[in-house]
Scaffold this motif. Structure first.
Motif, PDB file in Angstrom:
ATOM      1  N   TYR A 154      -6.018  11.547  -0.437  1.00  0.00           N
ATOM      2  CA  TYR A 154      -4.922  11.913  -1.324  1.00  0.00           C
ATOM      3  C   TYR A 154      -5.134  13.374  -1.712  1.00  0.00           C
ATOM      4  O   TYR A 154      -6.189  13.738  -2.223  1.00  0.00           O
ATOM      5  N   ALA A 197      -8.415   9.793  -6.411  1.00  0.00           N
ATOM      6  CA  ALA A 197      -7.427   8.727  -6.237  1.00  0.00           C
ATOM      7  C   ALA A 197      -7.965   7.611  -5.347  1.00  0.00           C
ATOM      8  O   ALA A 197      -8.723   7.849  -4.420  1.00  0.00           O
ATOM      9  N   GLU A 224      -5.777   4.275  -4.057  1.00  0.00           N
ATOM     10  CA  GLU A 224      -4.557   3.482  -4.182  1.00  0.00           C
ATOM     11  C   GLU A 224      -4.459   2.512  -3.020  1.00  0.00           C
ATOM     12  O   GLU A 224      -4.848   2.833  -1.904  1.00  0.00           O
ATOM     13  N   TYR A 235      -1.635   0.092  -1.108  1.00  0.00           N
ATOM     14  CA  TYR A 235      -0.242  -0.269  -0.910  1.00  0.00           C
ATOM     15  C   TYR A 235      -0.173  -1.453   0.033  1.00  0.00           C
ATOM     16  O   TYR A 235      -0.963  -1.554   0.960  1.00  0.00           O
ATOM     17  N   LEU A 292       3.059  -0.307  -4.237  1.00  0.00           N
ATOM     18  CA  LEU A 292       1.766  -0.062  -4.868  1.00  0.00           C
ATOM     19  C   LEU A 292       1.189  -1.361  -5.416  1.00  0.00           C
ATOM     20  O   LEU A 292       1.841  -2.075  -6.170  1.00  0.00           O
ATOM     21  N   SER A 348      -3.767   1.193  -8.387  1.00  0.00           N
ATOM     22  CA  SER A 348      -3.990   2.625  -8.473  1.00  0.00           C
ATOM     23  C   SER A 348      -5.133   2.905  -9.442  1.00  0.00           C
ATOM     24  O   SER A 348      -5.050   2.551 -10.617  1.00  0.00           O
ATOM     25  N   LYS A 361      -3.960   5.174 -12.324  1.00  0.00           N
ATOM     26  CA  LYS A 361      -3.201   4.519 -13.380  1.00  0.00           C
ATOM     27  C   LYS A 361      -4.080   3.593 -14.216  1.00  0.00           C
ATOM     28  O   LYS A 361      -3.939   3.513 -15.429  1.00  0.00           O
TER      29      LYS A 361
END
Length: 134
Positions: A19, A92, A94, A96, A101, A104, A107
């Motif tokens: 990322y 990052a 993440e 998917y 998503l 994360s 987040k």
């Protein structure tokens, strides 16, 4: 995590990507090697560089760097590489599933456990299969 997901869900395609960090961090990461080589150049050839710049007597910090040339160069190299690595990392993580998503790290503020990630992907795959069947 990749191996675990591939083992738990045969036929799943796990794609690993970096990322990208924000643009200011990427630009600073490009400047770090130039600063490293500049400092190393000053340590090695300060007696010639300072008079070219119009400074007849080098600053006091130059003599302290020059006193331990090997340590100063090694420290410059290691700290510069650490700083460049830090600037190139976004932190990052993440996941998917079907372009949606699932998790994360940015987040949530934490890294998922294997069991948690397996359950999240299973739930997303189950939901996808139900929607496809309708």
């Amino acid at each position: 995590m990749k191996k675990m997901l591939e083992t738990q869900f045969p036929g799943i395609d796990v794609v690993l990507e970096n990322y990208p960090p924000p643009m200011p961090k990427r630009l600073l990461a490009k400047v770090v090697p130039a600063v490293q080589f500049g400092v190393i150049g000053i340590i090695m050839a300060g007696e010639q560089i300072f008079p070219m710049m119009g400074i007849m007597t080098p600053p006091p910090w130059y003599y302290s760097l020059r006193a331990n040339r090997f340590g100063s160069i090694a420290s410059t190299w290691l700290l510069g590489n650490f700083l460049q690595s830090f600037l190139q990392s976004s932190g990052a993580f993440e996941v998917y599933c079907n372009d949606e998503l699932v998790f994360s790290k940015l987040k949530e503020g934490r890294f998922p456990g294997e069991i948690e990630l397996k359950e999240l992907v299973f739930k997303k795959l189950s939901t996808s299969r139900l929607e496809d069947g309708l």
